[in-house]
Design an enzyme around this catalytic site. Structure first.
Site, PDB file in Angstrom:
ATOM      1  CE  LYS A  89      -3.486   2.416   2.697  1.00 35.06           C
ATOM      2  NZ  LYS A  89      -4.516   2.299   3.720  1.00 35.06           N
TER       3      LYS A  89
ATOM      4  CE  LYS B 221      -5.986   1.897  -0.455  1.00 36.83           C
ATOM      5  NZ  LYS B 221      -6.190   2.115   0.926  1.00 36.83           N
TER       6      LYS B 221
END
Ligand code: PBG
Length: 329
Positions: free
Chosen positions: A195, A248
């Protein structure tokens, strides 16, 4: 094979032919639909920067989830907006918390729907950071116990899958250990493994009311410039017991999705984040782009890069599009 013997255009002549040789096909099975849950009844707060998306009270969230179910979307992921925030994010792990209530109601009303929860403190802390702040810094190890406690409270409420998104080191292991000790060894973990600290989360922070009140998230979320490190993060989470790993954001990180897909044999998720959604919506509202076309092209690209699962605010719209455009012979 060279031209003129080989002519790639031969197989592009009709839609039926193109369908036969299409390499990537989207299905509602690929989608996970995010829901933002608030306290109250009959509450629907539209998110200005995310047209079509709203904060919903549990009663309306059930209806929204049901609509997703009817479109054959198998799963939702829940984000909670608490009544009160405090430095330790107490509501995040309270059995009476907004998400714990939402899980119980959703599982009662729609038992077949897969309910996933985001496990992170940022929506619940008064400072808006994803962990406990000690001396002005987000303290890694002090945060782990709280994240594990949060995941356990979701498991006790009946959640199907927990998804830690905080980016603390060692959190997958901490969550796995506590879940196993408490008899939830069959509750899977979808880890936001790679992420990145991205500006594309901007609209989400309006939706989840989770903007950090000082500083930024760069001391825990990854540098957008790093791909080798992303693989290292993913390997760590696999070793710690993740069942699904996620990259992400999605669209600016397709190279990373592809690398992870090639190296890891677990299911790979990708989060088509709020900013990716808002950009398309904003351009479409101005007539600058074909919104539906852009939505399908982006989702196809994310799957083509290697994602098995896509968390996307477009889930319902894309499922509707697929249904509407189902072709005959
Ligand atoms: C919580 C969390 C965030 C997102 C998912 N979980 C925000 C953040 O890290 O700031 C972003 C999702 C999106 O932008 O759609 N930590």
């Amino acid at each position: 094979m060279y031209f003129p013997l080989y002519r790639p255009r031969r197989l592009r002549k009709s839609e039926a032919l193109r369908r036969m040789v299409r390499e990537t096909k989207l299905s509602p099975d690929d989608f996970i639909y995010p829901l933002f849950i608030v306290h109250g009844r009959k509450v629907r707060h539209e998110i200005k920067s995310m047209p079509g998306i709203a904060q919903l009270s549990i009663d309306l969230a059930v209806r929204e989830a049901e609509a997703a179910c009817k479109l054959n979307i198998p799963a939702v992921i829940l984000f909670g907006i608490p009544e009160k925030k405090d430095p330790k994010g107490t509501e995040a792990y309270s059995p009476r918390g907004i998400i714990q209530q939402a899980i119980r109601t959703l599982k009662r009303e729609l038992p077949d729907l897969v309910v996933i929860t985001d496990v992170c403190l940022c929506e619940y802390t008064s400072h808006g950071h994803c962990g406990v702040v000690v001396d002005g810094e987000v303290h890694n190890d002090a945060t782990l116990a709280l994240l594990a406690k949060m995941a356990l409270s979701h498991a006790e409420a009946g959640v199907d899958l927990v998804a830690p998104s905080d980016m603390m080191d060692g959190r997958v292991k901490a969550i796995r250990d506590l879940l196993d000790r408490k008899g939830f060894e069959n509750t899977p973990i979808l880890s936001y493994a790679a992420k990145h600290a991205s500006v594309f989360y901007g609209p989400f922070r309006e939706a989840a009311e989770s903007t950090p009140q000082f500083g930024d998230r760069k001391s825990y979320q990854m540098d957008p410039a790093n791909a080798r490190e992303a693989l290292r993060e993913v390997r760590l989470d696999v070793q710690e017991g993740a069942d699904i790993i996620m990259v992400k954001p999605a669209l600016p990180y397709l190279d990373i999705i592809r690398k992870v897909r090639e190296e890891i044999d677990l299911p790979v998720g990708a989060y088509n984040v709020s900013g990716e959604y808002s950009m398309i919506k904003a351009a479409a509202q101005r007539g600058w782009i074909d919104g539906e076309g852009a939505m399908m092209e982006v989702l196809t690209a994310i799957k083509r890069a290697g994602a098995d699962l896509i968390i996307t605010y477009f889930a319902k719209e894309a499922a509707r599009f697929l249904e509407k455009n189902r072709s005959g012979c």
